[in-house]
Design a protein around this motif. Structure first.
Motif, PDB file in Angstrom:
ATOM      1  N   ASP A 129       0.852  -1.185   0.000  1.00  0.00           N
ATOM      2  CA  ASP A 129       0.000   0.000   0.000  1.00  0.00           C
ATOM      3  C   ASP A 129       0.890   1.237   0.000  1.00  0.00           C
ATOM      4  OD1 ASP A 129      -1.447   2.216   1.900  1.00  0.00           O
ATOM      5  OD2 ASP A 129      -2.873   1.173   0.595  1.00  0.00           O
ATOM      6  N   LYS A 130       0.796   2.038  -1.047  1.00  0.00           N
ATOM      7  CA  LYS A 130       1.690   3.180  -1.214  1.00  0.00           C
ATOM      8  C   LYS A 130       1.572   4.174  -0.068  1.00  0.00           C
ATOM      9  CE  LYS A 130       2.911   6.889  -4.443  1.00  0.00           C
ATOM     10  NZ  LYS A 130       2.661   7.472  -5.792  1.00  0.00           N
ATOM     11  N   GLY A 131       0.351   4.477   0.348  1.00  0.00           N
ATOM     12  CA  GLY A 131       0.157   5.492   1.379  1.00  0.00           C
ATOM     13  C   GLY A 131       0.706   5.086   2.730  1.00  0.00           C
ATOM     14  N   SER A 132       0.384   3.885   3.166  1.00  0.00           N
ATOM     15  CA  SER A 132       0.852   3.449   4.490  1.00  0.00           C
ATOM     16  C   SER A 132       2.358   3.227   4.491  1.00  0.00           C
ATOM     17  CB  SER A 132       0.121   2.181   4.920  1.00  0.00           C
ATOM     18  OG  SER A 132       0.353   1.114   4.011  1.00  0.00           O
ATOM     19  N   ALA A 170       7.678  15.031   1.533  1.00  0.00           N
ATOM     20  CA  ALA A 170       7.994  14.140   0.409  1.00  0.00           C
ATOM     21  C   ALA A 170       6.737  13.463  -0.125  1.00  0.00           C
ATOM     22  CB  ALA A 170       9.009  13.096   0.847  1.00  0.00           C
ATOM     23  N   ALA A 171       6.653  13.353  -1.463  1.00  0.00           N
ATOM     24  CA  ALA A 171       5.463  12.772  -2.093  1.00  0.00           C
ATOM     25  C   ALA A 171       5.569  11.274  -2.291  1.00  0.00           C
ATOM     26  CB  ALA A 171       5.217  13.454  -3.443  1.00  0.00           C
ATOM     27  N   ASP A 172       6.785  10.734  -2.215  1.00  0.00           N
ATOM     28  CA  ASP A 172       6.953   9.288  -2.389  1.00  0.00           C
ATOM     29  C   ASP A 172       8.207   8.846  -1.652  1.00  0.00           C
ATOM     30  OD1 ASP A 172       9.118  10.041  -4.048  1.00  0.00           O
ATOM     31  OD2 ASP A 172       7.883   9.910  -5.844  1.00  0.00           O
ATOM     32  N   CYS A 173       8.441   7.526  -1.638  1.00  0.00           N
ATOM     33  CA  CYS A 173       9.577   6.978  -0.887  1.00  0.00           C
ATOM     34  C   CYS A 173      10.904   7.480  -1.436  1.00  0.00           C
ATOM     35  CB  CYS A 173       9.530   5.446  -0.904  1.00  0.00           C
ATOM     36  SG  CYS A 173       8.228   4.741   0.141  1.00  0.00           S
ATOM     37  N   ALA A 174      11.000   7.630  -2.757  1.00  0.00           N
ATOM     38  CA  ALA A 174      12.249   8.108  -3.352  1.00  0.00           C
ATOM     39  C   ALA A 174      12.576   9.522  -2.874  1.00  0.00           C
ATOM     40  CB  ALA A 174      12.161   8.065  -4.877  1.00  0.00           C
ATOM     41  N   ALA A 175      11.560  10.355  -2.709  1.00  0.00           N
ATOM     42  CA  ALA A 175      11.789  11.712  -2.220  1.00  0.00           C
ATOM     43  C   ALA A 175      12.209  11.705  -0.751  1.00  0.00           C
ATOM     44  CB  ALA A 175      10.527  12.553  -2.414  1.00  0.00           C
ATOM     45  N   VAL A 176      11.656  10.771   0.035  1.00  0.00           N
ATOM     46  CA  VAL A 176      12.085  10.615   1.428  1.00  0.00           C
ATOM     47  C   VAL A 176      13.559  10.225   1.465  1.00  0.00           C
ATOM     48  CG1 VAL A 176      11.809   9.280   3.556  1.00  0.00           C
ATOM     49  CG2 VAL A 176       9.790  10.008   2.264  1.00  0.00           C
ATOM     50  N   THR A 177      13.926   9.265   0.629  1.00  0.00           N
ATOM     51  CA  THR A 177      15.316   8.819   0.553  1.00  0.00           C
ATOM     52  C   THR A 177      16.251   9.983   0.261  1.00  0.00           C
ATOM     53  OG1 THR A 177      14.790   6.541  -0.093  1.00  0.00           O
ATOM     54  CG2 THR A 177      16.927   7.400  -0.792  1.00  0.00           C
ATOM     55  N   LYS A 178      15.916  10.774  -0.740  1.00  0.00           N
ATOM     56  CA  LYS A 178      16.793  11.890  -1.117  1.00  0.00           C
ATOM     57  C   LYS A 178      16.895  12.919   0.007  1.00  0.00           C
ATOM     58  CE  LYS A 178      17.967  14.979  -4.910  1.00  0.00           C
ATOM     59  NZ  LYS A 178      18.391  16.081  -4.021  1.00  0.00           N
ATOM     60  N   ALA A 179      15.776  13.248   0.646  1.00  0.00           N
ATOM     61  CA  ALA A 179      15.792  14.230   1.716  1.00  0.00           C
ATOM     62  C   ALA A 179      16.646  13.754   2.893  1.00  0.00           C
ATOM     63  CB  ALA A 179      14.363  14.516   2.181  1.00  0.00           C
ATOM     64  N   PHE A 180      16.513  12.495   3.239  1.00  0.00           N
ATOM     65  CA  PHE A 180      17.272  11.954   4.375  1.00  0.00           C
ATOM     66  C   PHE A 180      18.763  11.960   4.096  1.00  0.00           C
ATOM     67  CE2 PHE A 180      19.404   8.420   6.451  1.00  0.00           C
ATOM     68  CZ  PHE A 180      19.083   8.633   7.781  1.00  0.00           C
ATOM     69  N   PHE A 181      19.163  11.486   2.932  1.00  0.00           N
ATOM     70  CA  PHE A 181      20.593  11.362   2.654  1.00  0.00           C
ATOM     71  C   PHE A 181      21.229  12.694   2.271  1.00  0.00           C
ATOM     72  CE2 PHE A 181      19.260   6.920   2.387  1.00  0.00           C
ATOM     73  CZ  PHE A 181      20.210   6.358   3.217  1.00  0.00           C
ATOM     74  N   ASP A 182      20.450  13.623   1.747  1.00  0.00           N
ATOM     75  CA  ASP A 182      20.983  14.970   1.543  1.00  0.00           C
ATOM     76  C   ASP A 182      21.380  15.583   2.887  1.00  0.00           C
ATOM     77  OD1 ASP A 182      20.727  14.896  -1.175  1.00  0.00           O
ATOM     78  OD2 ASP A 182      18.899  16.104  -1.274  1.00  0.00           O
ATOM     79  N   ALA A 183      20.613  15.265   3.932  1.00  0.00           N
ATOM     80  CA  ALA A 183      20.862  15.846   5.248  1.00  0.00           C
ATOM     81  C   ALA A 183      21.968  15.143   6.017  1.00  0.00           C
ATOM     82  CB  ALA A 183      19.576  15.821   6.078  1.00  0.00           C
ATOM     83  N   THR A 184      22.189  13.859   5.750  1.00  0.00           N
ATOM     84  CA  THR A 184      23.132  13.075   6.563  1.00  0.00           C
ATOM     85  C   THR A 184      24.409  12.701   5.826  1.00  0.00           C
ATOM     86  OG1 THR A 184      22.029  11.000   5.916  1.00  0.00           O
ATOM     87  CG2 THR A 184      21.251  12.102   7.929  1.00  0.00           C
ATOM     88  N   ARG A 185      24.500  13.021   4.547  1.00  0.00           N
ATOM     89  CA  ARG A 185      25.677  12.631   3.752  1.00  0.00           C
ATOM     90  C   ARG A 185      26.945  13.239   4.354  1.00  0.00           C
ATOM     91  NH1 ARG A 185      23.792  14.237  -0.712  1.00  0.00           N
ATOM     92  NH2 ARG A 185      22.700  12.288  -1.196  1.00  0.00           N
ATOM     93  N   GLY A 186      27.920  12.383   4.641  1.00  0.00           N
ATOM     94  CA  GLY A 186      29.189  12.844   5.189  1.00  0.00           C
ATOM     95  C   GLY A 186      29.171  13.118   6.677  1.00  0.00           C
ATOM     96  N   VAL A 187      28.041  12.885   7.350  1.00  0.00           N
ATOM     97  CA  VAL A 187      27.917  13.144   8.790  1.00  0.00           C
ATOM     98  C   VAL A 187      28.039  11.824   9.544  1.00  0.00           C
ATOM     99  CG1 VAL A 187      26.443  14.066  10.617  1.00  0.00           C
ATOM    100  CG2 VAL A 187      26.413  15.115   8.330  1.00  0.00           C
ATOM    101  N   THR A 188      28.861  11.810  10.578  1.00  0.00           N
ATOM    102  CA  THR A 188      29.053  10.601  11.377  1.00  0.00           C
ATOM    103  C   THR A 188      27.963  10.497  12.441  1.00  0.00           C
ATOM    104  OG1 THR A 188      31.444  10.680  11.078  1.00  0.00           O
ATOM    105  CG2 THR A 188      30.624   9.325  12.887  1.00  0.00           C
TER     106      THR A 188
END
Length: 602
Positions: free
Chosen positions: A311-314, A348-366
């Motif tokens: 289910d896409k929404g859940s 985010a409108a979909d899982c791919a957008a969630v992925t990008k938002a999360f890794f844009d924020a944490t990339r290179g951070v320990t």
């Protein structure tokens, strides 16, 4: 030979850290959930790729897909496996191999079977079977593909099978057909998804193309740039993945499975943003990184939603919660803008957008993962009635990755009286591995630890140790080991005062650093005596679980916890009585080809 024994013990110590991190158990009771089973190689297994290893449940795509869709999910993938190895497992219906792990049981129950298996057929040199005298190497594969008119002699031998000196080795195409046949016998109704191999060449310094091969490419007039190497990788990966389309084009196998096109998914990122694409690959240059796992998870998510199995929404809402929890639990003190990242995830409108938002924020951070917050609780808390201590049964224990003959010498290197497993009625478990007093004698022949370590190639630690434990620091080894204990539940112990053990560990760290980084590392330690009773201890909790096969065969499983109750741990012990009435533990750890048997200590 003695030197190999000590080297083997050092490798086992690192592997113990891996095993310590891989805990999750147990199948949901009550209403049946959609069930997905993962089969294949290290890409699916997620041991190399997830970083830190203790957060594998947050990053490996098998866990991400399972958790955000509220599936029951089981990962039976094995690092290093080729198509022939998966075929052998599925065609082996011997429950003495399967026991409490339930691979065949889970495959038979699954609604979805997800497979990543093709890469190792060519990405590691082939010297098995018919290839023993005529090896297929990455060196030759790359040089053939780099010609003005590409040739694929080597790779086609692997894909189509090869015969030499009367020995025939089945090809990838034949093995995939046999895998599909076996899965259909075990489960005629499940959706089968084969994940195609992605192109891992996202950096000009890719380890897939060694210096010898680079020199040969340059001598042949090949210009080495990232784009040229990536295009070369595309040629090889397209040829490799053709094994899947060839099977689907074969009569009787049409529509037998769906392809999750990992190659296209990674290339889409590369074409849009090469710098982001580099971050899809783990530091070893082959496995998917945390972000790479997320991209693969999002790829499969689309297929499952199209098929009405998710289910896409859940799934989107749960994925947002998962990623925001990781931000709060592990990045709040890291310097990442958690509030802004959470807001981006919410929008985010979909899982791919969630992925990008999360890794844009944490990339290179320990991350700060000194305390793993799984937020999981087992639904089954059954334990043994009274404490039981087990010792290793060396006659029935083997480690296949070690050089031939080493197994016979390990009982002399490992202390039999203090090594083993203890199950307690309070629900705790200790897994203990201690060196015997004979090890110091072995080392005397090689100038002690300094002489041994100076003669070993330990550069692999540089590639893997920091990703497994971000923040690991040879200059502050005691703090790093405290992190290992807090995050992985593994610690060094010895029968000496703590100060003496710490002094030894500091000296060992200096030796290792000097061996790995000879230009910058320095070690004044010439004599470093191994403390009495030196060893590793893994402390965890466990629960007992009954595994019942359709034919009525049952096994008692010991599952490490804390855990996601919708899956099971990587390490599952079978508990049973042997022919002599002794309580017996048995475990298979496939990625090191470990068959471990322990019997009750009396």
């Amino acid at each position: 030979m003695k030197k190999k024994v000590i080297a083997a013990v050092l490798v086992i110590a690192l592997l113990a850290c891996c095993v310590a991190a891989l805990a999750a158990c147990n199948k949901n009771e009550g209403e049946r959930k959609t069930e997905i089973v993962y089969l294949g190689d290290s890409i699916a297994e997620g041991i190399l790729g997830a970083s830190p290893l203790g957060l594998r449940h947050e990053y490996a795509y098998a866990n991400v897909i399972g958790r955000r869709n509220d599936y029951t999910y089981y990962n039976h993938s094995v690092s290093g496996h080729l198509t022939k190895d998966l075929r052998a497992i599925l065609e082996n219906t011997d429950l003495d191999y399967d026991r409490a792990r339930g691979l065949l049981l889970h495959v038979g129950e699954a609604d979805i079977i997800h497979i990543s298996i093709l890469g190792n057929d060519v990405l590691q040199d082939r010297v098995d079977g018919a290839f023993e005298k005529e090896p297929v190497t990455m060196h030759n594969i790359i040089l053939e593909a780099a010609k003005e008119e590409p040739e694929y002699t080597s790779i086609d031998r692997v894909l189509n099978g090869y015969t030499a000196d009367g020995v025939t080795t089945a090809g990838s195409v034949e093995n995939i057909k046999a895998i599909v046949d076996a899965l259909r016998r075990l489960n005629p109704d499940a959706l089968i998804i084969f994940q195609s191999v992605y192109n891992p060449i996202m950096d000009v310094d890719t380890p897939l193309i060694k210096q010898e091969t680079r020199d040969a490419l340059t001598a042949a007039g090949f210009e080495i740039t990232l784009d040229s190497l990536h295009r070369l990788g595309d040629l090889l990966i397209e040829r490799l993945n053709s094994a899947l389309t060839t099977v689907l084009a074969t009569e009787g196998y049409e529509n037998s499975f769906v392809i999750a096109d990992g190659h296209a998914a990674f290339n889409a990122v590369y074409n849009a943003d090469p710098s982001r694409a580099e971050g899809l690959i783990y530091p070893d240059g082959i496995h998917p990184s945390n972000e790479g796992h997320a991209v693969l998870a999002d790829l499969t998510q689309g297929i499952l939603e199209e098929r009405g199995l998710a289910d896409k929404g859940s799934a989107l809402q749960e994925y947002k919660t998962m990623r925001k929890n990781v931000l709060v639990n592990y990045f709040a003190e890291s310097g990442a803008d958690v509030a802004a990242a959470s807001a981006a995830i919410d929008g985010a409108a979909d899982c791919a957008a969630v992925t990008k938002a999360f890794f844009d924020a944490t990339r290179g951070v320990t991350p700060d993962y000194s305390e793993i917050n799984g937020d999981f609780a087992s639904r089954d808390t059954r334990t043994v009635d009274s404490d039981i201590s087990f010792k290793i049964d060396w006659d029935k224990t083997s480690i296949g990755v070690l050089p031939e003959g080493i197994d016979a010498l390990l009982p002399m290197a490992i202390a039999s009286t203090t090594s083993g497993v203890t199950l307690r009625a309070d629900g705790t478990i200790s897994i203990e591995l201690r060196l015997s007093s004979m090890v110091s004698g072995f080392l005397g022949n090689y100038g002690g630890l300094a002489g041994l370590i100076g003669g070993l190639d330990l550069t692999f630690l540089d590639t893997y140790l920091t990703p497994i434990m971000p923040g690991f620091d040879f200059d502050d080894i005691l703090a790093s080991l405290e992190l290992a204990e807090a995050a992985l539940g593994v610690k060094f112990v010895a029968d000496v005062p703590e100060a003496e053990l710490n002094a030894f560990l500091e000296g060992l760290a200096a030796l290792l650093k000097s061996a790995i980084y000879p230009e910058t590392g320095s070690a004044d330690v010439t004599e470093l005596a191994i403390p009495d009773g030196l060893g590793l201890v893994i402390e965890s909790t466990y629960t007992l679980k009954e595994v019942a096969y359709p034919d009525g065969t049952t096994y008692t499983a010991i599952c490490l916890t804390p855990s996601d109750p919708d899956t099971q741990p990587y390490l599952v012990f079978s508990l049973y009585e042997n022919e002599y009435g002794e309580q017996t533990l048995n475990a298979m750890v496939d990625f090191v080809k470990l068959s471990l048997t322990l019997i009750e200590r009396v």
